[in-house]
Design an enzyme around this catalytic site. Structure first.
Site, mmCIF file in Angstrom:
data_model
loop_
_atom_site.group_PDB
_atom_site.id
_atom_site.type_symbol
_atom_site.label_atom_id
_atom_site.label_comp_id
_atom_site.label_asym_id
_atom_site.label_seq_id
_atom_site.Cartn_x
_atom_site.Cartn_y
_atom_site.Cartn_z
ATOM 1 N N CYS A 132 25.471 28.946 -82.507
ATOM 2 C CA CYS A 132 26.879 28.538 -82.400
ATOM 3 C C CYS A 132 27.468 28.192 -83.772
ATOM 4 C CB CYS A 132 26.985 27.344 -81.447
ATOM 5 S SG CYS A 132 28.481 26.359 -81.612
ATOM 6 N N GLY A 133 28.544 28.875 -84.145
ATOM 7 C CA GLY A 133 29.196 28.645 -85.435
ATOM 8 C C GLY A 133 29.735 27.231 -85.590
#
Length: 492
Positions: free
Chosen positions: A50-51
């Site tokens: 997840c960024g």
């Protein structure tokens, strides 16, 4: 020399690792037992890919380093929802990443709704532990409380149980995440302040100035509502320090000085320019809000005013009036120029700044191109029903919609309907059209342009046709109200 380099690298690595080690990681087999060991814990449920989680990770680690040493300590925990913590994440209804939740003594307490930077996380979580109002027992305790953080403090002085004390403590519970509260019943402190039943707001040392009192005593009624209004009105003073985590505190009409605001490395230089703004702000108290903001923290906001960067040391001043229209001080900053600018904005003497692409030379395509400068002419005052798409050039969903939207425009080019689009990243969007994601579409009936309706239907040509056919002010020439094409016989 080689050994020295290795030693230095080891120290640096050790410092970084220490920060990471302050964040605890629990899996399914230990979460319940280990979370119960902590009176207060903040848990980040994350996914490694997840960024947003990757961006939060270093801020979370910095916050953990501070909070683990807090009195009382706050534990910062992370749970990997893709591997060892899948069951725990499911049990806690985690549906997106990162999700942050507060636990007390092993039990879920509430969702975390605070900032996502280290300073903001620390401030928010410190407010979650201990009493909402700290009890002060000596003069030294008061001095330490007022200087411990660079924040405004609200202190109650109560000789006995009173209505005001009850209202004060009730409000402290409500505002504990935003305001630092303390109170005392000790005679030495009451005598020093000369107050037996009262509340005082103390400004932080770095924001004290000669244009306003360093401490303000509450003179209102003994109820939480009026005390809350007093704190709101006085909390930031004549010229507040506006930061990303408190920007919502400041309402229009708003005048912002953007420059190198830094109260850690350059407090004297920061206040040099703030004091000049104070000279003007004191004459407009109650009429407008004045703040200073670090130019690097608000570059995105400066871009909205058409300012690529702030040159030199002098501030750039921008404003929003009561209608949220934007204005920029064009002259070089000075007390005199600022005073004239403030007067002109408040009296409506200036042309608002409008972020806009150039008006297209022609509108020959079926889908019309709206920009800020032609929006009223093309959309608001066109005398036709209008469907408008607000898009971003980089948006994948917008690119996918483009050929569909062009086909829709072609099918309706001879109708009493305008199909239009606007690049919302390059133009100011009118306030009536709230755009939070891309693409966002609105239907604006020709006789009700002041109440546009967000389009929530499907994204295929037939979906759009059926919607427009049903909602068009006048029935379409080529389609019935259900969106079916009219035959030649029907037209005759």
């Amino acid at each position: 020399m080689f050994l020295l380099k290795l030693f230095v690298i080891g120290l640096l690595y050790g410092c970084c690792a220490a920060k990471e080690e302050d964040v605890l990681e629990f899996g399914d087999d230990e979460f319940d037992s280990r979370i119960a060991e902590h009176e207060t814990a903040l848990v980040m449920f994350y996914a490694p890919w997840c960024g947003h989680c990757k961006r939060l990770k270093p801020e979370y680690a910095k916050a953990a380093e501070d909070l683990v040493r807090n009195d009382p300590p706050v534990a910062l925990v992370k749970v990997d929802c893709t591997e060892a913590g899948k069951e725990t994440c499911n049990k806690n209804s985690v549906s997106g990443y990162p999700t942050l939740k507060i636990f007390r003594n092993g039990e879920y307490s509430q969702d975390y709704n605070g900032p996502r930077d280290a300073v903001g996380i620390v401030k928010y979580m410190k407010a979650q532990v201990g009493p909402s109002s700290k009890e002060l027992k000596t003069v030294d305790c008061l001095e330490k409380f007022l200087t411990a953080d660079k924040e405004t403090a609200v202190v109650g002085f109560f000789e006995k149980e009173t209505e005001l004390k009850g209202a004060f403590l009730k409000l402290a519970d409500k505002l504990r995440e935003k305001v630092r509260f303390a109170h005392t019943t000790f005679k030495d402190l009451l005598d020093k302040q000369g107050i037996q039943d009262g509340v005082v707001l103390f400004r932080p040392l770095h924001l004290q100035n000669k244009f306003e009192e360093n401490a303000v005593k509450y003179e209102g009624k003994p109820n939480s509502a009026d005390l809350n209004d007093f704190i709101t009105e006085n909390y930031h003073g004549l010229v507040g320090h506006r930061k990303p985590d408190n920007r919502e505190d400041f309402k229009a009409p708003l005048f912002v000085s953007y420059y190198n605001v830094d109260y850690i490395k350059n407090p004297k230089g920061t206040n040099y320019w703030r004091n000049r703004m104070l000279k003007v702000a004191k004459d407009f108290k109650g009429k407008a809000t004045f703040v200073v903001s670090a130019k690097d923290d608000f570059q995105h906001e400066l871009n909205e005013y058409g300012i690529d960067y702030v040159k030199g040391d002098k501030p750039v001043v921008a404003a929003r009036d009561a209608k949220n229209q934007k204005f920029v001080l064009k002259d070089e900053f000075s007390v005199e120029a600022l005073e004239v600018f403030v007067n002109d904005v408040l009296e409506g003497n200036l042309e608002p700044y409008l972020k806009s692409e150039p008006i297209p030379d022609s509108q020959n395509e079926p889908v019309k191109v709206a920009v800020a400068k032609n929006f009223d002419e093309l959309i608001v005052n066109n005398g036709k029903d209008t469907l408008i798409e607000f898009y971003a050039p980089w948006c994948g969903h917008c690119k996918k919609l483009a050929p569909v939207y062009d086909e829709l425009g072609e099918k309706l080019k001879d109708e009493d309907v305008v199909i239009a689009k606007m690049d919302a990243t390059a133009n100011d969007v009118p306030p009536l059209y709230e755009v939070r994601g891309f693409p966002t579409l609105y239907w604006a009936p020709k006789d009700a342009k002041d109440t546009p309706i967000r389009y929530e239907g499907g994204r295929e040509v037939d979906d759009f046709l059926k919607y427009i056919a049903k909602h068009a002010t006048n029935e379409l020439k080529g389609y019935d109200r259900k969106g079916n094409p009219k035959s030649e016989k029907t037209e005759l």
